[in-house]
Every structure is written in C-alpha cells, then in structure tokens.
Design a protein around this motif. Sequence first.
Motif, PDB file in Angstrom:
ATOM      1  N   ARG A  79       0.822  -1.076  -0.096  1.00 34.99           N
ATOM      2  CA  ARG A  79      -0.206   0.094   0.088  1.00 34.99           C
ATOM      3  C   ARG A  79       0.987   1.187  -0.010  1.00 34.99           C
ATOM      4  O   ARG A  79       0.636   2.173  -0.629  1.00 34.99           O
ATOM      5  CB  ARG A  79      -0.864  -0.057   1.180  1.00 34.99           C
ATOM      6  CG  ARG A  79      -1.554   1.083   1.529  1.00 34.99           C
ATOM      7  CD  ARG A  79      -2.828   1.468   0.555  1.00 34.99           C
ATOM      8  NE  ARG A  79      -3.413   2.644   0.830  1.00 34.99           N
ATOM      9  CZ  ARG A  79      -4.281   3.420   0.053  1.00 34.99           C
ATOM     10  NH1 ARG A  79      -4.369   2.743  -1.131  1.00 34.99           N
ATOM     11  NH2 ARG A  79      -4.616   4.555   0.345  1.00 34.99           N
ATOM     12  N   GLY A 102      -2.600  -8.579  -5.297  1.00 32.21           N
ATOM     13  CA  GLY A 102      -3.516  -9.057  -4.296  1.00 32.21           C
ATOM     14  C   GLY A 102      -4.930  -8.078  -4.299  1.00 32.21           C
ATOM     15  O   GLY A 102      -5.413  -7.336  -5.371  1.00 32.21           O
ATOM     16  N   ASP A 103      -5.353  -7.785  -3.175  1.00 31.19           N
ATOM     17  CA  ASP A 103      -6.505  -6.745  -3.070  1.00 31.19           C
ATOM     18  C   ASP A 103      -6.039  -5.527  -1.781  1.00 31.19           C
ATOM     19  O   ASP A 103      -4.993  -5.881  -1.442  1.00 31.19           O
ATOM     20  CB  ASP A 103      -7.816  -7.569  -2.567  1.00 31.19           C
ATOM     21  CG  ASP A 103      -7.534  -8.325  -1.619  1.00 31.19           C
ATOM     22  OD1 ASP A 103      -6.981  -8.006  -0.523  1.00 31.19           O
ATOM     23  OD2 ASP A 103      -8.020  -9.594  -1.829  1.00 31.19           O
ATOM     24  N   ASN A 104      -6.982  -4.601  -1.518  1.00 35.25           N
ATOM     25  CA  ASN A 104      -6.563  -3.561  -0.373  1.00 35.25           C
ATOM     26  C   ASN A 104      -6.255  -4.491   0.769  1.00 35.25           C
ATOM     27  O   ASN A 104      -5.214  -4.024   1.427  1.00 35.25           O
ATOM     28  CB  ASN A 104      -7.731  -2.820  -0.126  1.00 35.25           C
ATOM     29  CG  ASN A 104      -8.002  -1.852  -1.272  1.00 35.25           C
ATOM     30  OD1 ASN A 104      -7.085  -1.673  -2.132  1.00 35.25           O
ATOM     31  ND2 ASN A 104      -9.189  -0.997  -1.196  1.00 35.25           N
ATOM     32  N   GLN A 105      -6.939  -5.517   1.232  1.00 38.07           N
ATOM     33  CA  GLN A 105      -6.592  -6.044   2.332  1.00 38.07           C
ATOM     34  C   GLN A 105      -5.062  -6.669   2.546  1.00 38.07           C
ATOM     35  O   GLN A 105      -4.406  -6.606   3.442  1.00 38.07           O
ATOM     36  CB  GLN A 105      -7.455  -7.020   2.901  1.00 38.07           C
ATOM     37  CG  GLN A 105      -9.069  -6.723   3.177  1.00 38.07           C
ATOM     38  CD  GLN A 105      -9.812  -6.709   1.882  1.00 38.07           C
ATOM     39  OE1 GLN A 105      -9.375  -6.286   0.983  1.00 38.07           O
ATOM     40  NE2 GLN A 105     -11.200  -7.018   2.116  1.00 38.07           N
ATOM     41  N   VAL A 106      -4.719  -7.396   1.472  1.00 32.47           N
ATOM     42  CA  VAL A 106      -3.366  -7.856   1.220  1.00 32.47           C
ATOM     43  C   VAL A 106      -2.481  -6.782   1.011  1.00 32.47           C
ATOM     44  O   VAL A 106      -1.291  -6.853   1.764  1.00 32.47           O
ATOM     45  CB  VAL A 106      -3.389  -8.710  -0.043  1.00 32.47           C
ATOM     46  CG1 VAL A 106      -1.988  -9.320  -0.410  1.00 32.47           C
ATOM     47  CG2 VAL A 106      -4.307  -9.960   0.142  1.00 32.47           C
ATOM     48  N   ARG A 107      -2.758  -5.713   0.491  1.00 31.41           N
ATOM     49  CA  ARG A 107      -1.765  -4.415   0.497  1.00 31.41           C
ATOM     50  C   ARG A 107      -1.529  -3.837   1.614  1.00 31.41           C
ATOM     51  O   ARG A 107      -0.655  -3.263   1.999  1.00 31.41           O
ATOM     52  CB  ARG A 107      -2.254  -3.648  -0.794  1.00 31.41           C
ATOM     53  CG  ARG A 107      -2.097  -4.307  -2.093  1.00 31.41           C
ATOM     54  CD  ARG A 107      -2.195  -3.165  -3.439  1.00 31.41           C
ATOM     55  NE  ARG A 107      -3.566  -2.458  -3.258  1.00 31.41           N
ATOM     56  CZ  ARG A 107      -4.468  -3.065  -3.982  1.00 31.41           C
ATOM     57  NH1 ARG A 107      -4.423  -4.190  -4.638  1.00 31.41           N
ATOM     58  NH2 ARG A 107      -5.616  -2.442  -4.173  1.00 31.41           N
ATOM     59  N   HIS A 108      -2.535  -4.096   2.520  1.00 31.88           N
ATOM     60  CA  HIS A 108      -2.220  -3.385   3.916  1.00 31.88           C
ATOM     61  C   HIS A 108      -1.384  -4.048   4.813  1.00 31.88           C
ATOM     62  O   HIS A 108      -0.864  -3.789   5.795  1.00 31.88           O
ATOM     63  CB  HIS A 108      -3.505  -3.178   4.477  1.00 31.88           C
ATOM     64  CG  HIS A 108      -4.364  -2.124   4.136  1.00 31.88           C
ATOM     65  ND1 HIS A 108      -5.914  -2.335   3.990  1.00 31.88           N
ATOM     66  CD2 HIS A 108      -4.288  -1.098   3.492  1.00 31.88           C
ATOM     67  CE1 HIS A 108      -6.607  -1.239   3.605  1.00 31.88           C
ATOM     68  NE2 HIS A 108      -5.373  -0.435   3.259  1.00 31.88           N
TER      69      HIS A 108
ATOM     70  N   GLU B  54      -7.111   0.042   9.168  1.00 31.82           N
ATOM     71  CA  GLU B  54      -7.110  -0.539   7.854  1.00 31.82           C
ATOM     72  C   GLU B  54      -7.430  -1.876   7.796  1.00 31.82           C
ATOM     73  O   GLU B  54      -7.164  -2.704   8.503  1.00 31.82           O
ATOM     74  CB  GLU B  54      -5.620  -0.295   7.450  1.00 31.82           C
ATOM     75  CG  GLU B  54      -5.051   1.086   7.203  1.00 31.82           C
ATOM     76  CD  GLU B  54      -3.623   0.890   6.943  1.00 31.82           C
ATOM     77  OE1 GLU B  54      -3.267   1.864   5.926  1.00 31.82           O
ATOM     78  OE2 GLU B  54      -2.789   0.239   7.592  1.00 31.82           O
ATOM     79  N   SER B  55      -8.401  -2.199   6.725  1.00 26.80           N
ATOM     80  CA  SER B  55      -8.702  -3.397   6.330  1.00 26.80           C
ATOM     81  C   SER B  55      -7.719  -4.580   6.385  1.00 26.80           C
ATOM     82  O   SER B  55      -6.846  -4.155   5.728  1.00 26.80           O
ATOM     83  CB  SER B  55      -9.644  -3.467   5.299  1.00 26.80           C
ATOM     84  OG  SER B  55      -8.976  -3.282   4.072  1.00 26.80           O
ATOM     85  N   VAL B  56      -7.908  -5.731   6.721  1.00 33.11           N
ATOM     86  CA  VAL B  56      -6.903  -6.867   6.744  1.00 33.11           C
ATOM     87  C   VAL B  56      -7.841  -7.855   6.825  1.00 33.11           C
ATOM     88  O   VAL B  56      -8.746  -8.114   7.352  1.00 33.11           O
ATOM     89  CB  VAL B  56      -6.023  -6.817   7.831  1.00 33.11           C
ATOM     90  CG1 VAL B  56      -5.211  -5.714   7.882  1.00 33.11           C
ATOM     91  CG2 VAL B  56      -6.320  -7.312   9.213  1.00 33.11           C
ATOM     92  N   LYS B  57      -7.359  -9.221   6.430  1.00 34.13           N
ATOM     93  CA  LYS B  57      -7.775 -10.434   6.492  1.00 34.13           C
ATOM     94  C   LYS B  57      -7.462 -11.031   7.700  1.00 34.13           C
ATOM     95  O   LYS B  57      -6.438 -11.646   7.812  1.00 34.13           O
ATOM     96  CB  LYS B  57      -7.801 -11.186   5.181  1.00 34.13           C
ATOM     97  CG  LYS B  57      -8.250 -10.387   3.949  1.00 34.13           C
ATOM     98  CD  LYS B  57      -8.359 -11.215   2.585  1.00 34.13           C
ATOM     99  CE  LYS B  57      -9.231 -10.493   1.557  1.00 34.13           C
ATOM    100  NZ  LYS B  57      -8.907 -10.990   0.311  1.00 34.13           N
ATOM    101  N   GLY B 127     -12.144  -1.461  -5.142  1.00 31.29           N
ATOM    102  CA  GLY B 127     -11.829  -1.427  -3.816  1.00 31.29           C
ATOM    103  C   GLY B 127     -12.444  -2.631  -3.144  1.00 31.29           C
ATOM    104  O   GLY B 127     -11.822  -3.133  -1.959  1.00 31.29           O
ATOM    105  N   GLU B 129     -12.567  -5.763  -4.469  1.00 31.87           N
ATOM    106  CA  GLU B 129     -12.342  -6.974  -5.084  1.00 31.87           C
ATOM    107  C   GLU B 129     -11.746  -8.011  -4.254  1.00 31.87           C
ATOM    108  O   GLU B 129     -11.858  -9.112  -4.605  1.00 31.87           O
ATOM    109  CB  GLU B 129     -11.403  -6.593  -6.104  1.00 31.87           C
ATOM    110  CG  GLU B 129     -10.026  -6.019  -5.510  1.00 31.87           C
ATOM    111  CD  GLU B 129      -9.065  -5.905  -6.883  1.00 31.87           C
ATOM    112  OE1 GLU B 129      -9.127  -5.963  -8.092  1.00 31.87           O
ATOM    113  OE2 GLU B 129      -7.954  -5.245  -6.454  1.00 31.87           O
ATOM    114  N   GLY B 130     -11.555  -7.766  -3.158  1.00 24.01           N
ATOM    115  CA  GLY B 130     -10.780  -8.803  -2.261  1.00 24.01           C
ATOM    116  C   GLY B 130     -12.014  -9.277  -1.269  1.00 24.01           C
ATOM    117  O   GLY B 130     -11.768  -9.975  -0.455  1.00 24.01           O
TER     118      GLY B 130
END
Lengths: 274, 154
Positions: A79, A102-108, B54-57, B127, B129-130
């Motif tokens: 990110r 990846g996606d936003n979550q991965v990039r964070h 911040e969003s995370v998995k 935004g 897409e995950g």
Amino acid sequence: MIPVAFDYKRASSAEEAIALLAEYGDEAKLLAGGHSLLPLMKLRLAAPSVLIDVGRLTDLSYVRDAGDHLAIGALTRHRDVEISDLLQAQQPLLAAAAAEVGDNQVRHRGTIGGSVAHADPASDLPATLLALDATFVAKGPNGERAIPASQFFTGFLESALQPDELLTEIRVPKAPGSGFGFQKFNRRAQDWAIVGCAVTRSASGTGVALVNMGATPLRATAVEQALAGGASAADAAQLADQGTEPSADLNASAEYRRHLARVLVRRALEAAGA
Amino acid sequence: MKVTVEVNGTSQSHDVEPRTLLVHFLREHCGLTGTNIGCDTSSCGACTIHVNGESVKSCTMLAVQADGQQVTTIEGLAKGDELHPMQQAFHENHALQCGYCTPGMIMAACSLLDEIPNPTEQDVRLGLEGNLCRCTGYHNIVKAVLAAAEGAGK
C-alpha cells in the motif's frame, strides 16, 4: 486451517533478527507481513519450527531519494509503495505494479521485501524489479552486500539470500517520465497472475520481464533485443515466450501461457509507448 | 503466550499459542463471532476487520502480530442501537442476501471510504475486489457504499 506449532521470536532490530537467524539456522523463517508465508504454513506446505517476526521493524519501512537511485525499505507495505508520491513521480512502474498485488486487505499487510524474499515467479513484484534492474541489499553476520536482481532469483521460491541473511533494502533507478506498462491476467483479484508482464521504457532502453513463465521471474531478452534493433512493439511481442518454460496447471496449459505472454507483452509495450 | 489486543476499544488479554490466527482469537477467545470465516485462504474477505484502522484479512494474520495493536470488528461499529452509517446504508439498499459476506464487506467498505472518501462506482468495485459475495449481490452492495459515501459528504 491451523499452522504446525512453532516458537515465536519477535525481533526489535535488524541486528537482533540476524542474531536470531544465526542461532536457529534454516529451522527459522522470517515473518514480515505474512502474506506469502502464512498461507503456506496454513496449508502445511511450510512448517518452520521458529518464526522470527520482523514485522515491527518500522525503521525498515521507507521510500527515500538516495541521490542517484530510490531506496525502499524491505518492510514497506505494498500500500505504501502504491501511494508513494516519490515512486509515482520517479519510478511509476513500481507504484503501478504494487497497486496490482492482491487486493486492498493484502496490500495493507504484505511487504515488498517479503514478496522479493519469497521469490515466487508468479508474484508481481519480483518480475517488476527484475525489469527495473533493481538491487537488493542483504544484511548478515558478515555485514551487508548488494545483489543485482539479475543474480537474485535462482530457482522456484529460491533466491541468492543465505539462510542467515535479512533483506533490508530494495534500490531502483530513478526514471521520471519513463513509459511503463503492467499487465496481469488472472481470474480473481487475489489470485496470482496466470501470466503477467512488466515493461519500463526510458531513453536508455526498454526492460521487459515476465511473471509466471518459468521457475523464476524472467527477462524477455528476445523482445528487448528486437526493440533495440528497431522492431515494432507488435513484432517484438511475438518473441515474448522465447526462452521461457511455462508450466501447465488447472488454470492454463503451457501453450496458452505462451499465447498470453505474447498478447500481454504487446499490450504492456503499447501502454509504455513503445 | 499472552497476547493483548485492544478490540473495539476494550483491552483483551488471552493466553494463546503463537500459531493462533487472529480470527480465532477474536471468535474463540474474545467471543466476537461477528467476524466470519469463509474460505480461510485470504481469498473471500469474509473475515475482514480493521487493524489500526485499515482493512486486513484476519485469517491471514497471527494473533501475536496484533499484540499491542488496535482492532475493530463489525461489533465495534454501531453506537448502541444506532447503526454505523455504512450498516444503515447496507440496510436501506438491501445490500445483503444471505448475509455471510456482510461483516467483511462492511469493514472493507469503511476502510475504502477512509482512503477514497468520494469514490466512483469503479473505485468501489475495484476497492471491494477482495471480498466475494456468494449470492452475487454486488449491485446493491456497490449502491450502498456509494450511498454511505454521499451521506458522509453531506
């Protein structure tokens, strides 16, 4: 899915991480953002007995103007690479490629150094950094050394990093106003590229590298040579699969990957203004 | 080992194995089952939470990595009986069908608006897409996020 049990060590400095690596040897793995390692550990494809967490080494998270090049700390998250004003202005290909990981979550969570050290030929950043002729800085018990990208990726998930070394910095050339293209073909955002390609174009020439066309990220040297010899982007792109050994899997046959490489390289070259 | 996380403003301290995933810490140790486990492979986004905003998995993070950090889950959004504007927008726009992806969708959407306060429809689609919706109810989800952004801009 739960990883195999391991001992957890948290490093509070690069020096401490290197000392811990020396202590535990190749039983240990470094944990940065964890977005390459943890999925493998959950699938039990990796089962290190010690995890050395370097994720809090915030002094290794930076993007700096270092005079004749740009320096990026290994712990810089995707990110932060993506939104770096410095990279967007001076090395736009890298910022654009980071935005595709990846996606936003991965990039964070995921870091540039973690991605490089993992050395996955299907990842976006290793090939991008190969196209850019990046330099990787590794620190070990005997000090620091700089490894050119062209010598870094030695095999599938294998790199020139030694088990007692920590990747600390990535150096890329300044290329303000350079043309660039990044193409990635996949089915879902978070999938690895079935095939991808990174192109950088400046006065000194055109760099082209391929994602997931062999055991390591690869330079498309035949394309680069054809362009240097005056070939059009469309003609040069026809050589994109030369010297590659793409694998076949449930996503694509080897022949389909070769086709994708030719198409994606043409699109990336056109985007780069070649 | 002892892991202490500030979850929804409350300090939560629990003894866990280092291999404990953050999502299991939240569901099993903190009793916060609003965060769902979908694919368990960082693909679907059902387990999306915020770490330090911040969003995370949370299926792809160890609880020990969140030690000393601030976590927000879906339970932390509403103020008493008052829904968070994003929850309200999902409600008003019928942005949920089976509801399984909803907590993760809402957490991802809140993080997205923090980064892009006035998104276009394309920004929202990219935004999110995950996050996968198994009902394929994306149309109203995107509508809800755009409505929430518009509401916040008033």
